[in-house]
Design a protein around this motif. Structure first.
Motif, mmCIF file in Angstrom:
data_model
loop_
_atom_site.group_PDB
_atom_site.id
_atom_site.type_symbol
_atom_site.label_atom_id
_atom_site.label_comp_id
_atom_site.label_asym_id
_atom_site.label_seq_id
_atom_site.Cartn_x
_atom_site.Cartn_y
_atom_site.Cartn_z
ATOM 1 N N GLU A 167 14.064 3.457 0.119
ATOM 2 C CA GLU A 167 13.353 4.361 1.017
ATOM 3 C C GLU A 167 12.376 3.591 1.891
ATOM 4 O OE1 GLU A 167 13.497 8.194 -2.061
ATOM 5 O OE2 GLU A 167 11.684 6.978 -1.885
ATOM 6 N N LEU A 168 11.731 2.593 1.319
ATOM 7 C CA LEU A 168 10.767 1.787 2.069
ATOM 8 C C LEU A 168 11.442 1.037 3.209
ATOM 9 C CD1 LEU A 168 7.695 0.648 1.913
ATOM 10 C CD2 LEU A 168 8.812 -1.397 1.011
ATOM 11 N N GLY A 208 -1.934 8.548 2.046
ATOM 12 C CA GLY A 208 -3.341 8.384 1.724
ATOM 13 C C GLY A 208 -4.104 7.725 2.861
ATOM 14 N N ARG A 209 -5.434 7.796 2.790
ATOM 15 C CA ARG A 209 -6.290 7.224 3.836
ATOM 16 C C ARG A 209 -6.019 5.728 4.030
ATOM 17 N NH1 ARG A 209 -10.522 8.383 1.513
ATOM 18 N NH2 ARG A 209 -11.019 6.356 0.599
ATOM 19 N N GLU A 210 -5.880 4.996 2.921
ATOM 20 C CA GLU A 210 -5.638 3.558 3.016
ATOM 21 C C GLU A 210 -4.264 3.265 3.619
ATOM 22 O OE1 GLU A 210 -7.544 0.697 2.273
ATOM 23 O OE2 GLU A 210 -9.090 2.234 2.436
ATOM 24 N N SER A 211 -3.276 4.062 3.248
ATOM 25 C CA SER A 211 -1.932 3.878 3.816
ATOM 26 C C SER A 211 -1.951 4.060 5.326
ATOM 27 C CB SER A 211 -0.938 4.860 3.184
ATOM 28 O OG SER A 211 -0.706 4.553 1.834
ATOM 29 N N ILE A 212 -2.630 5.122 5.781
ATOM 30 C CA ILE A 212 -2.709 5.394 7.226
ATOM 31 C C ILE A 212 -3.419 4.239 7.941
ATOM 32 C CG2 ILE A 212 -3.746 6.912 8.966
ATOM 33 C CD1 ILE A 212 -3.326 9.232 6.973
ATOM 34 N N LYS A 213 -4.515 3.777 7.351
ATOM 35 C CA LYS A 213 -5.277 2.679 7.964
ATOM 36 C C LYS A 213 -4.414 1.435 8.121
ATOM 37 C CE LYS A 213 -8.205 -0.017 5.693
ATOM 38 N NZ LYS A 213 -9.382 -0.443 4.887
ATOM 39 N N TRP A 214 -3.666 1.074 7.085
ATOM 40 C CA TRP A 214 -2.863 -0.140 7.132
ATOM 41 C C TRP A 214 -1.608 0.009 7.975
ATOM 42 C CZ3 TRP A 214 -4.123 -4.975 6.129
ATOM 43 C CH2 TRP A 214 -5.312 -5.188 5.423
ATOM 44 N N ILE A 215 -1.033 1.204 8.011
ATOM 45 C CA ILE A 215 0.116 1.431 8.902
ATOM 46 C C ILE A 215 -0.317 1.251 10.349
ATOM 47 C CG2 ILE A 215 1.702 3.191 9.808
ATOM 48 C CD1 ILE A 215 1.881 4.298 6.919
ATOM 49 N N LYS A 216 -1.480 1.802 10.707
ATOM 50 C CA LYS A 216 -1.987 1.635 12.074
ATOM 51 C C LYS A 216 -2.234 0.161 12.386
ATOM 52 C CE LYS A 216 -4.201 6.166 12.654
ATOM 53 N NZ LYS A 216 -5.500 6.891 12.774
ATOM 54 N N HIS A 217 -2.788 -0.555 11.425
ATOM 55 C CA HIS A 217 -3.053 -1.988 11.610
ATOM 56 C C HIS A 217 -1.748 -2.745 11.831
ATOM 57 C CE1 HIS A 217 -5.075 -5.686 11.672
ATOM 58 N NE2 HIS A 217 -5.234 -5.911 10.376
ATOM 59 N N GLU A 265 0.829 -1.208 0.000
ATOM 60 C CA GLU A 265 0.000 0.000 0.000
ATOM 61 C C GLU A 265 0.859 1.252 0.000
ATOM 62 O OE1 GLU A 265 -3.138 2.055 -0.545
ATOM 63 O OE2 GLU A 265 -3.621 0.002 0.092
ATOM 64 N N LEU A 266 1.895 1.255 0.840
ATOM 65 C CA LEU A 266 2.755 2.429 0.977
ATOM 66 C C LEU A 266 3.618 2.630 -0.268
ATOM 67 C CD1 LEU A 266 3.417 4.673 2.926
ATOM 68 C CD2 LEU A 266 5.046 3.172 4.065
ATOM 69 N N MET A 267 4.076 1.523 -0.833
ATOM 70 C CA MET A 267 4.907 1.593 -2.042
ATOM 71 C C MET A 267 4.114 2.199 -3.193
ATOM 72 S SD MET A 267 8.045 0.056 -2.392
ATOM 73 C CE MET A 267 9.240 0.242 -3.685
ATOM 74 N N TYR A 268 2.900 1.721 -3.377
ATOM 75 C CA TYR A 268 2.065 2.241 -4.457
ATOM 76 C C TYR A 268 1.456 3.592 -4.083
ATOM 77 C CZ TYR A 268 -1.900 2.887 -7.576
ATOM 78 O OH TYR A 268 -2.797 3.422 -8.455
ATOM 79 N N GLY A 269 1.072 3.756 -2.820
ATOM 80 C CA GLY A 269 0.389 4.974 -2.385
ATOM 81 C C GLY A 269 1.273 6.198 -2.347
ATOM 82 N N SER A 270 2.590 6.004 -2.146
ATOM 83 C CA SER A 270 3.492 7.160 -2.037
ATOM 84 C C SER A 270 4.635 7.142 -3.049
ATOM 85 C CB SER A 270 4.074 7.238 -0.614
ATOM 86 O OG SER A 270 3.050 7.456 0.334
#
Length: 306
Positions: A159-160, A190-199, A148-153
């Motif tokens: 860097e990852l 993005g919203r999805e990135s934040i959601k999955w990082i928290k998870h 998600e983060l790779m594609y989202g940002s």
């Protein structure tokens, strides 16, 4: 090797060693860049005897062209020739800075033309298919978050894997990234990135982290680039994608989809962390005619006599 030959080689190698030490201690360039520059500069030194070249102070543009021509005759392809010329330019900049040359003779020598070998991007439907991961174990959640983060940002693989937890600002939806040349940039999440990082953060402690690395292996250590590549490829197969999934392909897809949606080349350049706009232009399959069409349709003073 006789004494005059040995002295000539020393005149060429000593400045190169000082330059390489400068890259390491002052510029703090990556080890990979240092190795590449060393390899290219010593390859040029090995050609010096063929062109009767014994001192960097005598280097001029005609000698640079001759060295590159001899390199090409050895079978080097355009990309490798460009790398060799880039190393020489940087070295000559350093020689100028240190008073050993009055001007950089490599600056006026153009890079050899090379074909563009760009990775195919993954279309949006397949991106959604890839990210439709329903497993809820720590490693699967970690991988889902990395994808998600790779594609989202649009992150680079380096860097990852180098991200730390302290660089997250989930409240403001931002992340600090250290890119090429130790240049830091701030990216929106993005919203999805934040959601999955928290998870993922809610599960990260199960793997007993050894440090502040955001993404860790099952042994608790910072995840390696090779491990990320392997896991992404496995998920591509598991999720039934038609093409091989590689981290750079996700970054490329991010750039392509962002540009298609926004048409804002400068913004995409900033997000990708490219120092040169032309890098972004090539990276996203743009050509001049496309830029011209965008300009004509979008810029208020672009009519140009039409």
């Amino acid at each position: 090797m006789n004494q005059p030959q040995q002295n000539a080689v020393t005149l060429l190698t000593e400045p190169v060693e000082h330059f390489l030490n400068y890259l390491k201690s002052e510029k703090q360039l990556s080890l990979n860049t240092q190795i590449n520059y060393r390899r290219q500069l010593y390859a040029l030194i090995s050609l010096a005897s063929e062109v009767e070249f014994t001192n960097w102070r005598n280097l001029d543009s005609s000698l640079v062209r001759l060295l590159i021509s001899r390199s090409k005759r050895q079978g080097l392809q355009a990309r490798s020739l460009a790398l060799r010329l880039s190393a020489l330019r940087s070295f000559c900049d350093w020689l100028v800075k240190n008073g050993q040359l009055t001007a950089n003779p490599a600056r006026g020598v153009l890079n050899p033309k090379q074909g563009q070998h760009l990775p195919k991007n993954i279309d949006i439907d397949e991106i959604n298919q890839l990210l439709n991961i329903e497993y809820n174990d720590p490693l699967s959640v970690r991988d889902r978050t990395m994808l998600e983060l790779m594609y989202g940002s649009g992150l680079r693989l380096s860097e990852l894997v180098n991200l730390n937890c302290r660089e997250l600002n989930l409240t403001d939806g931002e992340i600090r990234v250290l890119g090429k040349g130790n240049k830091e940039r701030k990216l929106p999440l993005g919203r999805e990135s934040i959601k999955w990082i928290k998870h993922w953060l809610s599960m990260r402690d199960f793997l007993v982290p050894k440090d502040d690395a955001l993404f860790i292996s099952k042994l608790g250590k910072r995840i390696s680039p090779r491990n990320v590549e392997k896991r992404f490829a496995q998920w591509g197969v598991k999720q039934g994608l038609s093409a091989h999934v590689h981290p750079h392909k996700l970054r490329h897809s991010f750039a392509t989809h962002m540009l298609e949606s926004s048409g804002d080349l400068r913004a995409v350049q900033e997000l990708l962390g490219h120092a040169d706009l032309s890098t972004t232009q090539v990276y996203t399959h743009l050509d001049f005619s496309h830029l011209s069409d965008v300009y004509d349709s979008a810029h208020p003073r672009a009519k140009r006599g039409k």
